[in-house]
Design a protein around this motif. Structure first.
Motif, mmCIF file in Angstrom:
data_model
loop_
_atom_site.group_PDB
_atom_site.id
_atom_site.type_symbol
_atom_site.label_atom_id
_atom_site.label_comp_id
_atom_site.label_asym_id
_atom_site.label_seq_id
_atom_site.Cartn_x
_atom_site.Cartn_y
_atom_site.Cartn_z
ATOM 1 N N GLN A 110 0.823 -1.200 0.000
ATOM 2 C CA GLN A 110 0.000 0.000 0.000
ATOM 3 C C GLN A 110 0.864 1.259 0.000
ATOM 4 O OE1 GLN A 110 -2.779 -0.089 3.239
ATOM 5 N NE2 GLN A 110 -4.277 -1.234 2.076
ATOM 6 N N ARG A 111 0.478 2.206 -0.847
ATOM 7 C CA ARG A 111 1.143 3.499 -0.906
ATOM 8 C C ARG A 111 0.093 4.598 -1.014
ATOM 9 N NH1 ARG A 111 6.072 2.516 -5.278
ATOM 10 N NH2 ARG A 111 7.102 0.796 -4.165
ATOM 11 N N ARG A 112 0.437 5.748 -0.500
ATOM 12 C CA ARG A 112 -0.489 6.875 -0.578
ATOM 13 C C ARG A 112 -0.645 7.308 -2.032
ATOM 14 N NH1 ARG A 112 -0.484 12.441 -0.878
ATOM 15 N NH2 ARG A 112 -2.052 13.548 0.384
ATOM 16 N N GLY A 113 -1.859 7.651 -2.401
ATOM 17 C CA GLY A 113 -2.128 8.107 -3.760
ATOM 18 C C GLY A 113 -1.593 9.508 -4.002
ATOM 19 N N GLY A 114 -1.471 9.871 -5.245
ATOM 20 C CA GLY A 114 -0.939 11.180 -5.609
ATOM 21 C C GLY A 114 -1.967 12.292 -5.461
ATOM 22 N N ASP A 115 -1.469 13.500 -5.248
ATOM 23 C CA ASP A 115 -2.340 14.678 -5.212
ATOM 24 C C ASP A 115 -2.691 15.100 -6.641
ATOM 25 O OD1 ASP A 115 -2.136 14.716 -2.467
ATOM 26 O OD2 ASP A 115 -0.462 16.128 -2.451
ATOM 27 N N GLY A 233 -8.305 13.843 0.734
ATOM 28 C CA GLY A 233 -8.807 12.516 0.414
ATOM 29 C C GLY A 233 -9.572 12.421 -0.884
ATOM 30 N N GLU A 234 -9.596 13.497 -1.684
ATOM 31 C CA GLU A 234 -10.324 13.480 -2.951
ATOM 32 C C GLU A 234 -9.400 13.287 -4.151
ATOM 33 O OE1 GLU A 234 -13.419 13.302 -3.252
ATOM 34 O OE2 GLU A 234 -14.169 13.911 -1.285
ATOM 35 N N GLY A 235 -8.126 12.986 -3.894
ATOM 36 C CA GLY A 235 -7.183 12.749 -4.984
ATOM 37 C C GLY A 235 -7.164 11.288 -5.388
ATOM 38 N N GLU A 236 -6.027 10.827 -5.894
ATOM 39 C CA GLU A 236 -5.907 9.441 -6.348
ATOM 40 C C GLU A 236 -5.937 8.462 -5.176
ATOM 41 O OE1 GLU A 236 -2.303 9.015 -8.512
ATOM 42 O OE2 GLU A 236 -3.071 9.940 -10.337
ATOM 43 N N VAL A 237 -6.630 7.327 -5.375
ATOM 44 C CA VAL A 237 -6.526 6.229 -4.432
ATOM 45 C C VAL A 237 -5.126 5.635 -4.556
ATOM 46 C CG1 VAL A 237 -7.324 3.881 -3.929
ATOM 47 C CG2 VAL A 237 -8.977 5.701 -4.382
ATOM 48 N N GLY A 238 -4.520 5.282 -3.427
ATOM 49 C CA GLY A 238 -3.171 4.751 -3.443
ATOM 50 C C GLY A 238 -3.099 3.348 -4.012
ATOM 51 N N GLN A 239 -1.889 2.945 -4.390
ATOM 52 C CA GLN A 239 -1.664 1.596 -4.897
ATOM 53 C C GLN A 239 -2.030 0.577 -3.814
ATOM 54 O OE1 GLN A 239 2.125 1.111 -6.779
ATOM 55 N NE2 GLN A 239 2.045 -1.109 -6.742
ATOM 56 N N ALA A 240 -2.627 -0.537 -4.242
ATOM 57 C CA ALA A 240 -3.055 -1.608 -3.333
ATOM 58 C C ALA A 240 -4.047 -1.095 -2.291
ATOM 59 C CB ALA A 240 -1.853 -2.264 -2.657
ATOM 60 N N GLY A 241 -4.874 -0.132 -2.684
ATOM 61 C CA GLY A 241 -5.888 0.373 -1.762
ATOM 62 C C GLY A 241 -5.336 1.295 -0.703
ATOM 63 N N GLY A 242 -4.170 1.881 -0.950
ATOM 64 C CA GLY A 242 -3.581 2.812 0.005
ATOM 65 C C GLY A 242 -4.406 4.082 0.142
ATOM 66 N N PRO A 243 -4.103 4.903 1.151
ATOM 67 C CA PRO A 243 -4.890 6.130 1.375
ATOM 68 C C PRO A 243 -4.850 7.058 0.167
ATOM 69 C CG PRO A 243 -2.858 6.149 2.659
ATOM 70 C CD PRO A 243 -2.996 4.765 2.108
ATOM 71 N N SER A 244 -5.933 7.792 -0.016
ATOM 72 C CA SER A 244 -6.049 8.694 -1.168
ATOM 73 C C SER A 244 -5.259 9.973 -0.940
ATOM 74 C CB SER A 244 -7.513 9.039 -1.424
ATOM 75 O OG SER A 244 -8.261 7.883 -1.725
#
Length: 379
Positions: A110-115, A233-244
């Protein structure tokens, strides 16, 4: 070779452990066999390392200061015997731990999604009252098939056999100092500790899929040109369901055909005939609050200002609104009919102005046009 360890490292006898470490690091950078092949430098490096091993250890330093032997020792047959010196500390100094590496456990998938940054244009009315805007953008959303698990439904990741789930592997390398043990991410599982043998067909094992989204953005009154609104939290969802990640909306205020913003006020120029300036008048003005009456006092002069309170911009996080400031521009006719000329000449005779006396000169300032030019330039 009986040398004073403090003198060898170039530190005082009351030096702190940090000072000793800094001195040793400085010497090691120039004497280490990997950077200096000179045999004399290598020999000195052995003694410098022995000095550092002794003085950086409180018990050994105390024993050394009392005149006793510390037992020191070097790996690979260096004299002194006893406890082996950890040469990994040397490389950790050079690379911050990168050469030797220290296992920290498996790396999460899991990784945080991009802004995301989007720009939108708003009207001056939106600045006055606030508004809502719908923003559409391309982003990454959670995979509905695997819900971020990355594996095909009904399957699960399996423990990596190469690293036994640790995410790291150890390697023995031969160097001038002997054998060294290094730790690196497992090449089989990428450091995750497990392997997805059957990736999700909906997201190709990423746990997220590209999509188009539309969100509603609340724009508060009083915003400035270039303001960025952050939607957490309205940006990209992170890889493997990581935080947005977050969504940033940058606002651009379109120029208005009547008003120019100046702080919390709205400024406009009103052209009036010279008769209205002399006699007074009431002139309608369309504002964001509807039609308003601008009462012009008799005897008004060019660049006079009339204030309509409470009709300007509502500042951020406040309720009191600014004003509308109306700057007067008196229009002097350039073409006169014979009747108009006769009337003006009669007025001039009545006022004794048919031959104007010398008037007191005053320093010229910026006119209405110059002021408006400056404001428009600042937008």
């Amino acid at each position: 070779m009986n040398e004073d360890y403090y003198e060898l490292l170039g530190v005082s006898r009351d030096a702190s452990v940090e000072d000793i470490k800094k001195a040793y690091k400085k010497l090691a950078r120039s004497l280490h066999p990997d950077v200096n092949p000179d045999p004399e430098a290598q020999e000195k490096f052995k003694h410098v390392s022995q000095a550092y091993q002794t003085l950086s250890n409180p018990d050994k330093r105390r024993q050394y200061d009392m005149g006793g032997r510390t037992g020191g020792g070097f790996p690979g047959g260096f004299p002194g015997g006893g406890q082996a010196f950890d040469f990994g500390d040397i490389f950790e100094m050079f690379t911050g731990g990168g050469m030797r590496g220290r296992a920290q456990g498996p790396v999460p998938r899991q990784r945080r999604g991009g802004d995301i940054l989007r720009r939108t244009q708003i009207d001056l009315r939106d600045v006055v009252f606030g508004a809502e805007r719908e923003i559409s953008f391309r982003t990454a959303a959670l995979c509905e098939r695997c819900h971020g698990a990355c594996a095909e439904p009904g399957t699960s990741p399996v423990t990596c056999t190469q690293c036994s789930g640790s995410g790291h592997v150890q390697r023995v390398q031969q160097s001038l100092l002997g054998q060294m043990m290094t730790v690196a991410p497992c090449p089989a599982c990428g450091g995750h500790g497990d392997i997805i043998e059957t990736p999700c067909t909906g997201c190709s094992g990423q746990g997220r899929v590209p999509t188009e989204r539309t969100v509603t953005v609340k724009i508060p009154s009083g915003v400035e040109n270039g303001t960025r609104i952050q939607l957490r939290g309205e940006g990209e969802v992170g890889q493997a369901g990581g935080p947005s990640g977050d969504l940033f909306v940058e606002l651009s205020v379109a120029p208005h055909h009547v008003f120019v913003r100046e702080g919390d006020d709205l400024v406009t120029r009103l052209e009036i005939p010279m008769t209205a300036a002399a006699l007074g008048a009431s002139i309608p003005l369309e504002t964001f609050d509807g039609m308003q009456s601008v009462d012009i006092p008799a005897g008004s002069q060019p660049e006079d200002e009339i204030v309509l309170a409470g009709l300007g911009v509502t500042p951020l996080r406040r309720e009191r609104r600014g004003a509308i400031r109306v700057e007067l521009d008196v229009e002097v006719p350039t073409k006169l009919s014979d009747e108009e000329r006769d009337l003006l000449e009669q007025l001039a005779r009545i006022r004794g102005e048919e031959k104007p006396a010398a008037q007191r000169a005053r320093r010229a300032g910026k006119g209405v046009f110059g002021k408006l030019r400056d404001r428009l330039r600042d937008l």
